[in-house]
Scaffold this motif. Sequence first.
Motif, PDB file in Angstrom:
ATOM      1  N   ALA A  50     -50.956 -16.743 -82.482  1.00  0.00           N
ATOM      2  CA  ALA A  50     -50.418 -16.345 -80.782  1.00  0.00           C
ATOM      3  C   ALA A  50     -49.714 -15.820 -80.265  1.00  0.00           C
ATOM      4  N   ALA A  51     -48.878 -14.931 -80.804  1.00  0.00           N
ATOM      5  CA  ALA A  51     -48.042 -14.077 -80.861  1.00  0.00           C
ATOM      6  C   ALA A  51     -48.217 -12.514 -80.299  1.00  0.00           C
ATOM      7  N   VAL A  52     -49.829 -12.293 -81.181  1.00  0.00           N
ATOM      8  CA  VAL A  52     -50.110 -11.401 -81.279  1.00  0.00           C
ATOM      9  C   VAL A  52     -51.368 -11.129 -79.431  1.00  0.00           C
ATOM     10  N   VAL A  53     -52.394 -12.258 -79.829  1.00  0.00           N
ATOM     11  CA  VAL A  53     -52.635 -12.643 -78.560  1.00  0.00           C
ATOM     12  C   VAL A  53     -51.850 -12.872 -77.551  1.00  0.00           C
ATOM     13  N   PHE A  54     -50.421 -13.498 -77.346  1.00  0.00           N
ATOM     14  CA  PHE A  54     -49.596 -13.139 -75.937  1.00  0.00           C
ATOM     15  C   PHE A  54     -49.012 -11.211 -75.917  1.00  0.00           C
ATOM     16  N   LEU A  55     -48.798 -10.501 -76.876  1.00  0.00           N
ATOM     17  CA  LEU A  55     -48.609  -9.141 -76.816  1.00  0.00           C
ATOM     18  C   LEU A  55     -50.011  -8.133 -76.441  1.00  0.00           C
ATOM     19  N   ARG A  56     -51.006  -8.576 -76.191  1.00  0.00           N
ATOM     20  CA  ARG A  56     -52.310  -8.058 -76.490  1.00  0.00           C
ATOM     21  C   ARG A  56     -53.118  -9.161 -75.953  1.00  0.00           C
ATOM     22  N   PRO A  57     -53.512  -9.459 -75.148  1.00  0.00           N
ATOM     23  CA  PRO A  57     -54.191 -10.878 -74.451  1.00  0.00           C
ATOM     24  C   PRO A  57     -55.892 -10.102 -73.835  1.00  0.00           C
ATOM     25  N   ARG A  58     -55.794  -8.687 -74.140  1.00  0.00           N
ATOM     26  CA  ARG A  58     -57.364  -9.058 -74.136  1.00  0.00           C
ATOM     27  C   ARG A  58     -58.014  -8.397 -75.304  1.00  0.00           C
ATOM     28  N   ILE A  59     -57.517  -8.239 -76.728  1.00  0.00           N
ATOM     29  CA  ILE A  59     -57.745  -8.128 -77.763  1.00  0.00           C
ATOM     30  C   ILE A  59     -58.877  -9.187 -78.106  1.00  0.00           C
ATOM     31  N   PRO A  60     -60.061  -9.422 -78.538  1.00  0.00           N
ATOM     32  CA  PRO A  60     -60.981 -10.256 -78.987  1.00  0.00           C
ATOM     33  C   PRO A  60     -60.258 -11.068 -80.487  1.00  0.00           C
ATOM     34  N   PRO A  61     -60.780 -11.824 -80.234  1.00  0.00           N
ATOM     35  CA  PRO A  61     -59.788 -13.342 -81.327  1.00  0.00           C
ATOM     36  C   PRO A  61     -60.015 -13.025 -83.152  1.00  0.00           C
ATOM     37  N   LEU A  62     -61.118 -12.147 -83.676  1.00  0.00           N
ATOM     38  CA  LEU A  62     -61.493 -11.885 -84.232  1.00  0.00           C
ATOM     39  C   LEU A  62     -60.110 -10.389 -85.217  1.00  0.00           C
ATOM     40  N   VAL A  63     -60.876  -9.721 -83.608  1.00  0.00           N
ATOM     41  CA  VAL A  63     -59.501  -8.320 -84.175  1.00  0.00           C
ATOM     42  C   VAL A  63     -57.878  -9.736 -84.383  1.00  0.00           C
ATOM     43  N   ALA A  64     -57.605 -10.271 -83.020  1.00  0.00           N
ATOM     44  CA  ALA A  64     -56.587 -11.051 -83.193  1.00  0.00           C
ATOM     45  C   ALA A  64     -55.907 -11.498 -84.372  1.00  0.00           C
ATOM     46  N   GLY A  65     -57.074 -12.348 -85.279  1.00  0.00           N
ATOM     47  CA  GLY A  65     -56.842 -12.984 -86.523  1.00  0.00           C
ATOM     48  C   GLY A  65     -56.364 -11.824 -87.696  1.00  0.00           C
ATOM     49  N   ALA A  66     -57.146 -10.967 -87.389  1.00  0.00           N
ATOM     50  CA  ALA A  66     -56.925  -9.858 -88.839  1.00  0.00           C
ATOM     51  C   ALA A  66     -55.726  -9.394 -88.266  1.00  0.00           C
ATOM     52  N   TRP A  67     -55.235  -9.180 -86.876  1.00  0.00           N
ATOM     53  CA  TRP A  67     -53.623  -8.655 -87.383  1.00  0.00           C
ATOM     54  C   TRP A  67     -52.524  -9.511 -87.328  1.00  0.00           C
ATOM     55  N   ALA A  68     -52.636 -10.889 -87.495  1.00  0.00           N
ATOM     56  CA  ALA A  68     -51.679 -12.238 -88.207  1.00  0.00           C
ATOM     57  C   ALA A  68     -52.039 -11.772 -89.142  1.00  0.00           C
ATOM     58  N   LEU A  69     -53.320 -12.137 -89.658  1.00  0.00           N
ATOM     59  CA  LEU A  69     -53.402 -12.896 -90.871  1.00  0.00           C
ATOM     60  C   LEU A  69     -52.709 -10.966 -91.620  1.00  0.00           C
ATOM     61  N   GLY A  70     -53.120  -9.873 -91.254  1.00  0.00           N
ATOM     62  CA  GLY A  70     -52.387  -9.001 -91.676  1.00  0.00           C
ATOM     63  C   GLY A  70     -50.833  -9.223 -91.945  1.00  0.00           C
ATOM     64  N   PHE A  71     -50.042  -9.315 -90.450  1.00  0.00           N
ATOM     65  CA  PHE A  71     -48.783  -9.647 -90.832  1.00  0.00           C
ATOM     66  C   PHE A  71     -48.103 -10.774 -91.760  1.00  0.00           C
ATOM     67  N   CYS A  72     -48.806 -11.721 -91.565  1.00  0.00           N
ATOM     68  CA  CYS A  72     -48.261 -12.487 -92.547  1.00  0.00           C
ATOM     69  C   CYS A  72     -48.300 -12.233 -93.997  1.00  0.00           C
ATOM     70  N   TRP A  73     -49.716 -11.333 -94.327  1.00  0.00           N
ATOM     71  CA  TRP A  73     -49.545 -11.061 -95.494  1.00  0.00           C
ATOM     72  C   TRP A  73     -48.485 -10.095 -96.566  1.00  0.00           C
ATOM     73  N   ALA A  74     -48.449  -8.661 -95.167  1.00  0.00           N
ATOM     74  CA  ALA A  74     -47.019  -7.983 -95.018  1.00  0.00           C
ATOM     75  C   ALA A  74     -45.395  -8.714 -94.999  1.00  0.00           C
ATOM     76  N   VAL A  75     -45.232  -9.754 -94.410  1.00  0.00           N
ATOM     77  CA  VAL A  75     -44.395 -10.544 -94.685  1.00  0.00           C
ATOM     78  C   VAL A  75     -44.090 -11.381 -96.249  1.00  0.00           C
ATOM     79  N   GLU A  76     -45.133 -11.911 -96.990  1.00  0.00           N
ATOM     80  CA  GLU A  76     -45.082 -12.416 -97.951  1.00  0.00           C
ATOM     81  C   GLU A  76     -45.361 -11.782 -99.059  1.00  0.00           C
TER      82      GLU A  76
END
Length: 160
Positions: A50-76
Motif C-alpha cells: 500500500a505504501a508503494v502504491v501511495f508513493l507511486r500511484p501510476r506504477i503497475p500492480p505487478l511492479v508495485a508488488g515486486a518493489w514491495a516484496l523486494g523491500f520486505c526481503w531486504a528488511v529481512e
Amino acid sequence: MGRRASAVVVAGVSLGVAFGIRAVFGGRLDNTGALQQDSGTALYASAVYAAVVFLRPRIPPLVAGAWALGFCWAVEALQLTSVPRTLSEYSIVLRLMLGRAFDWTDVWWYPVGIVPLVAAEVWRASGGRDHAGPQQRHQDAAEGGAVVDERGDRVAGDEA
C-alpha cells in the motif's frame, strides 16, 4: 475511490487487523505467537504494498508488488546483521518495522500479503467481471457510435 485513497484504506485495514490479532490473541504488541507472527508478517507486507502504491500511484500492480516484496526481503536480510536488533531495543515501533532476527518463515509469508492485493488490482484494472477484453469493449462501443475511454469503456454516445 482513487488508487492512492485505496492504498491508505488497505494500509489502515492491514495494520488494524495485525494489531487486533495481537491484542485479541496475545494482549501485547510484541507477542511472539505463531498466529501473531505469521499474520503480522503478511499484513506488514500488505501495508508495504500500500505504501508503494501511495508513493507511486501510476506504477503497475505487478511492479508495485515486486518493489514491495523486494523491500520486505531486504528488511529481512538486514536482520542477518545486528542493526535491527539494536534499534528495536529503543522502540517498539522500530521493532515492529524492522524485526529482530532473520526468519525463513517470514520470507514465505511476505508474498501471502502482497499477491492478493496485486491480483485484486489486476482484476479491477481489467474491468472486474467484464470478461470481454479491451479490444472487444472498444469495438462494441464504437459500433454503437459511442465515445470510449482508454480502457474501452463507454463514456458517452448512443443509448442501446
